[in-house]
Design a protein around this motif. Sequence first.
Motif, PDB file in Angstrom:
ATOM      1  N   GLU A  42      51.373  -1.023   4.399  1.00  0.00           N
ATOM      2  CA  GLU A  42      52.154  -2.246   4.278  1.00  0.00           C
ATOM      3  C   GLU A  42      53.615  -1.888   4.048  1.00  0.00           C
ATOM      4  O   GLU A  42      54.306  -2.517   3.273  1.00  0.00           O
ATOM      5  CB  GLU A  42      51.627  -3.096   3.133  1.00  0.00           C
ATOM      6  N   ASN A  43      54.074  -0.868   4.727  1.00  0.00           N
ATOM      7  CA  ASN A  43      55.411  -0.359   4.462  1.00  0.00           C
ATOM      8  C   ASN A  43      56.485  -1.076   5.276  1.00  0.00           C
ATOM      9  O   ASN A  43      57.467  -0.482   5.671  1.00  0.00           O
ATOM     10  CB  ASN A  43      55.468   1.153   4.699  1.00  0.00           C
ATOM     11  N   HIS A  44      56.270  -2.342   5.491  1.00  0.00           N
ATOM     12  CA  HIS A  44      57.266  -3.132   6.195  1.00  0.00           C
ATOM     13  C   HIS A  44      58.488  -3.273   5.293  1.00  0.00           C
ATOM     14  O   HIS A  44      58.414  -3.870   4.222  1.00  0.00           O
ATOM     15  CB  HIS A  44      56.718  -4.514   6.545  1.00  0.00           C
ATOM     16  N   ILE A  45      59.574  -2.703   5.708  1.00  0.00           N
ATOM     17  CA  ILE A  45      60.808  -2.786   4.938  1.00  0.00           C
ATOM     18  C   ILE A  45      61.625  -3.951   5.481  1.00  0.00           C
ATOM     19  O   ILE A  45      61.955  -3.991   6.660  1.00  0.00           O
ATOM     20  CB  ILE A  45      61.596  -1.468   5.029  1.00  0.00           C
ATOM     21  N   ILE A  46      61.917  -4.873   4.587  1.00  0.00           N
ATOM     22  CA  ILE A  46      62.697  -6.026   5.015  1.00  0.00           C
ATOM     23  C   ILE A  46      64.114  -5.580   5.366  1.00  0.00           C
ATOM     24  O   ILE A  46      64.633  -4.644   4.775  1.00  0.00           O
ATOM     25  CB  ILE A  46      62.749  -7.108   3.921  1.00  0.00           C
ATOM     26  N   PRO A  47      64.704  -6.222   6.332  1.00  0.00           N
ATOM     27  CA  PRO A  47      66.093  -5.876   6.668  1.00  0.00           C
ATOM     28  C   PRO A  47      67.009  -6.121   5.467  1.00  0.00           C
ATOM     29  O   PRO A  47      66.877  -7.131   4.774  1.00  0.00           O
ATOM     30  CB  PRO A  47      66.435  -6.814   7.821  1.00  0.00           C
TER      31      PRO A  47
END
Length: 90
Positions: A42-47
């Motif tokens: 779940e390593n989605h890094i938000i902008p």
Amino acid sequence: MKDNLLNKAFEEAVLKASETKKPLPPDIMLLLYAYYKQATKENHIIPFEEIEENDLRRAFKYNAMIQVKGLSIQKAKEEYINIVNKYIAE
């Protein structure tokens, strides 16, 4: 550590961390957050641009995720387990 053993140890560490009543320093909580996210894909890094000006909590989470970016799932699980074992007594 074999995948089966690592997964079991990781699940136990997650349970231990989520059930602890022990207060943890914010930097340790951020490390646990980042390693968990990385370990569970779940390593989605938000902008960065989406972080509001005074949203320090989100900015710290963003920074923690940047620090573990590129870490393998296995290594993230191992690091998570190590931190739980170090800071959360049985």
